[in-house]
Design a protein around this motif. Sequence first.
Motif, PDB file in Angstrom:
ATOM      1  N   VAL A  22      -0.335  -4.032   1.823  1.00 39.41           N
ATOM      2  CA  VAL A  22      -0.444  -5.289   1.066  1.00 39.41           C
ATOM      3  C   VAL A  22      -0.897  -4.951  -0.350  1.00 39.41           C
ATOM      4  O   VAL A  22      -2.085  -5.058  -0.677  1.00 39.41           O
ATOM      5  N   PRO A  23       0.046  -4.524  -1.200  1.00 38.29           N
ATOM      6  CA  PRO A  23      -0.354  -4.045  -2.524  1.00 38.29           C
ATOM      7  C   PRO A  23      -0.861  -5.144  -3.453  1.00 38.29           C
ATOM      8  O   PRO A  23      -1.742  -4.902  -4.257  1.00 38.29           O
ATOM      9  N   ALA A  24      -0.296  -6.357  -3.346  1.00 39.15           N
ATOM     10  CA  ALA A  24      -0.696  -7.410  -4.280  1.00 39.15           C
ATOM     11  C   ALA A  24      -0.888  -8.721  -3.539  1.00 39.15           C
ATOM     12  O   ALA A  24      -0.244  -8.974  -2.517  1.00 39.15           O
ATOM     13  N   ILE A  25      -1.789  -9.539  -4.062  1.00 40.89           N
ATOM     14  CA  ILE A  25      -2.073 -10.838  -3.450  1.00 40.89           C
ATOM     15  C   ILE A  25      -1.402 -11.918  -4.281  1.00 40.89           C
ATOM     16  O   ILE A  25      -1.849 -12.209  -5.397  1.00 40.89           O
ATOM     17  N   ASN A  26      -0.310 -12.463  -3.803  1.00 45.38           N
ATOM     18  CA  ASN A  26       0.330 -13.546  -4.556  1.00 45.38           C
ATOM     19  C   ASN A  26       0.377 -14.847  -3.773  1.00 45.38           C
ATOM     20  O   ASN A  26       0.665 -15.897  -4.316  1.00 45.38           O
ATOM     21  N   ASN A  27       0.103 -14.773  -2.485  1.00 46.12           N
ATOM     22  CA  ASN A  27      -0.079 -15.983  -1.675  1.00 46.12           C
ATOM     23  C   ASN A  27      -0.777 -15.587  -0.386  1.00 46.12           C
ATOM     24  O   ASN A  27      -1.078 -14.410  -0.174  1.00 46.12           O
ATOM     25  N   GLY A  28      -1.030 -16.560   0.492  1.00 47.56           N
ATOM     26  CA  GLY A  28      -1.809 -16.270   1.691  1.00 47.56           C
ATOM     27  C   GLY A  28      -0.999 -15.788   2.886  1.00 47.56           C
ATOM     28  O   GLY A  28      -1.576 -15.406   3.904  1.00 47.56           O
ATOM     29  N   ASP A  29       0.327 -15.813   2.765  1.00 45.28           N
ATOM     30  CA  ASP A  29       1.165 -15.387   3.893  1.00 45.28           C
ATOM     31  C   ASP A  29       1.478 -13.898   3.831  1.00 45.28           C
ATOM     32  O   ASP A  29       1.350 -13.264   2.795  1.00 45.28           O
ATOM     33  N   LEU A  30       1.928 -13.368   4.963  1.00 48.48           N
ATOM     34  CA  LEU A  30       2.453 -12.008   4.979  1.00 48.48           C
ATOM     35  C   LEU A  30       3.969 -12.069   4.878  1.00 48.48           C
ATOM     36  O   LEU A  30       4.607 -12.842   5.602  1.00 48.48           O
ATOM     37  N   SER A  31       4.561 -11.254   4.004  1.00 46.76           N
ATOM     38  CA  SER A  31       6.023 -11.176   3.978  1.00 46.76           C
ATOM     39  C   SER A  31       6.495 -10.386   5.201  1.00 46.76           C
ATOM     40  O   SER A  31       5.716  -9.667   5.830  1.00 46.76           O
ATOM     41  N   THR A  32       7.792 -10.520   5.525  1.00 52.83           N
ATOM     42  CA  THR A  32       8.363  -9.748   6.636  1.00 52.83           C
ATOM     43  C   THR A  32       8.154  -8.255   6.406  1.00 52.83           C
ATOM     44  O   THR A  32       7.841  -7.501   7.339  1.00 52.83           O
TER      45      THR A  32
END
Lengths: 60, 60, 60, 52, 52, 52
Positions: A22-32
Amino acid sequence: NSKQKVQMSVHQFTNMCFKQCVPAINNGDLSTHEEQCLNNCVNRFLDTNIRIVKGLQSLQ
Amino acid sequence: NSKQKVQMSVHQFTNMCFKQCVPAINNGDLSTHEEQCLNNCVNRFLDTNIRIVKGLQSLQ
Amino acid sequence: NSKQKVQMSVHQFTNMCFKQCVPAINNGDLSTHEEQCLNNCVNRFLDTNIRIVKGLQSLQ
Amino acid sequence: VTELVNKITENCFEKCLTSPYANAQEGCVDQCLAKYMRSWNVISKAYVARIQ
Amino acid sequence: VTELVNKITENCFEKCLTSPYANAQEGCVDQCLAKYMRSWNVISKAYVARIQ
Amino acid sequence: VTELVNKITENCFEKCLTSPYANAQEGCVDQCLAKYMRSWNVISKAYVARIQ
């Protein structure tokens, strides 16, 4: 006990794999992609652990 | 006991110096350069430790 | 006891904030910028800690 | 020996595998283990020589 | 749960804040917490599936 | 005080020395120790002020 050991391992793996996957925090969800990376990360770490144990045993 | 303390220090130094002195894995041997770096690393770390202890003593 | 807990926290914060706020060693003093960064670092870390605790409580 | 296994696993995982961790890199892990054990011996000798 | 709080705080401090730490970045911290809890669940499932 | 010695040694080793560690860098280590102690005092004051 054993349940506590599992929890400590999950803490350790989450700490390690979160940093890498998880290199960057741009929202609270996890991408696929992030979720796949987390799954791979814990499985490859366990593979590595098993291979090291076997390798050390064969040295003895 | 004392033997265990020495082992724990060797574990700590190997962990630290391996990270710095062995940047890439291309075979199972240590190059002369890597081996020299590992030797320097542990000796310089111990030098630093002694200097810090002396420095802290002189502050008191 | 409580005094020891405070000391351990100060050790932890100094270790963490020194790494980030003091990038290079060119003399023995702290610059105004470094000192401000150390102050911010510990305060922002405590802010983050409080926010995480509150966030976890609201999830329950 | 648990301490040793843990430290080798962490170091060799870090040196041999990278995000997104698609492949196991077994050859690299084996070489890394050999390098780590050799490093352990070098450090051990240097440390013991130093504290004697 | 202290262990969890400590690890989330360290990770989210590291991801959301940078030197000289002028601003609190509360939005990022909230999103990071949500991402961390989701990651914890993914890792937990993968690990339990693996050791069973 | 062991904890303090260990943390200063690690930090100042990391800041002052780099691979292949040919030279001792004593001047840098002395300055780093002074900077670390000053940092310890700044952090200590800020933390105590915050929790009071």
